[in-house]
Design a protein around this motif. Structure first.
Motif, mmCIF file in Angstrom:
data_model
loop_
_atom_site.group_PDB
_atom_site.id
_atom_site.type_symbol
_atom_site.label_atom_id
_atom_site.label_comp_id
_atom_site.label_asym_id
_atom_site.label_seq_id
_atom_site.Cartn_x
_atom_site.Cartn_y
_atom_site.Cartn_z
ATOM 1 N N GLY A 97 0.823 -1.212 0.000
ATOM 2 C CA GLY A 97 0.000 0.000 0.000
ATOM 3 C C GLY A 97 0.850 1.253 0.000
ATOM 4 O O GLY A 97 0.562 2.209 -0.712
ATOM 5 N N LEU A 98 1.918 1.243 0.777
ATOM 6 C CA LEU A 98 2.834 2.383 0.816
ATOM 7 C C LEU A 98 3.492 2.602 -0.540
ATOM 8 O O LEU A 98 3.573 3.734 -1.026
ATOM 9 N N GLN A 99 3.928 1.529 -1.168
ATOM 10 C CA GLN A 99 4.555 1.653 -2.486
ATOM 11 C C GLN A 99 3.567 2.187 -3.517
ATOM 12 O O GLN A 99 3.912 3.050 -4.331
ATOM 13 N N LEU A 141 1.045 8.648 6.639
ATOM 14 C CA LEU A 141 1.471 9.279 5.387
ATOM 15 C C LEU A 141 1.301 10.790 5.389
ATOM 16 O O LEU A 141 1.551 11.440 4.382
ATOM 17 N N GLY A 142 0.859 11.351 6.505
ATOM 18 C CA GLY A 142 0.751 12.797 6.613
ATOM 19 C C GLY A 142 -0.626 13.362 6.329
ATOM 20 O O GLY A 142 -0.789 14.576 6.228
ATOM 21 N N MET A 165 -9.999 12.396 4.950
ATOM 22 C CA MET A 165 -8.647 12.798 5.319
ATOM 23 C C MET A 165 -8.001 13.426 4.091
ATOM 24 O O MET A 165 -8.307 13.046 2.957
ATOM 25 N N GLU A 166 -7.123 14.398 4.335
ATOM 26 C CA GLU A 166 -6.544 15.169 3.242
ATOM 27 C C GLU A 166 -5.039 15.310 3.428
ATOM 28 O O GLU A 166 -4.546 15.486 4.531
ATOM 29 N N LYS A 167 -4.339 15.260 2.307
ATOM 30 C CA LYS A 167 -2.904 15.518 2.291
ATOM 31 C C LYS A 167 -2.632 16.527 1.183
ATOM 32 O O LYS A 167 -3.019 16.323 0.030
#
Length: 173
Positions: A97-99, A141-142, A165-167
């Motif tokens: 998921g991170l990748q 992830l911020g 959620m927002e980045k």
């Protein structure tokens, strides 16, 4: 070794196989019925016209996918997207998921996107249909929580909240 590439409509069957358990067994998606292969293929085709749609493979086998879609249809929202990531059940918690997220974020930055938004099913306490992994993942992830809608979705005869959620990934000039 995980490889990430652009998905094509020809990947629809493999991606639908990843998505179907989320529909049938979880409240992670509020979709009740598994889309047909034709519907899923059309979704991929439609999204790819404007946004990245990525697939992760492990030794050639699809193990996850991620894509962005319009946050809202009006032109003023063109710098914001909604993101989605799905990982094959037997490949969760392995960093895929991170990748996928990193690759998606890079592709979105290249397209001039400034806001990544995630719409996440939520409960104060996890239940058998909804782990809280997505919330924790996005926090790491911020992402920041920007909205909380109470009991707005019903699945498996229970009510679920929804959080956004927002980045911010670019400079708003």
């Amino acid at each position: 070794m995980i490889e990430i590439r652009e998905a094509t409509p020809d990947d629809a069957a493999a991606l639908l196989a990843i998505y179907a358990p989320y529909v049938q067994q979880t409240a992670i998606t509020f979709e009740y019925d598994v889309p047909t292969l034709a519907e899923f293929r059309q979704r991929i085709e439609t999204i790819r016209q404007h946004y990245p749609y990525l697939i992760a493979t492990d030794d050639g086998q699809p193990v996850g996918y991620a894509y962005a879609s319009a946050f809202k249809e009006r032109a003023a929202y063109q710098w914001a997207v909604e993101t989605s990531i799905y990982i094959a059940q037997n490949h969760r918690h392995k960093g895929i998921g991170l990748q996928l997220h990193d690759a998606l974020e890079t592709a979105l930055r290249q397209r001039g996107i400034l806001n990544m938004n995630a719409c996440i099913s939520y409960l104060e306490k996890a239940d058998e249909y909804l782990p809280l992994d997505s919330v924790h993942f996005h926090h790491r992830l911020g992402y920041q929580q920007v909205a909380h809608f109470h009991q707005c979705g019903r699945k498996f005869n229970r009510w679920y909240d929804m959080i956004w959620m927002e980045k911010l990934i670019g400079e708003h000039r």
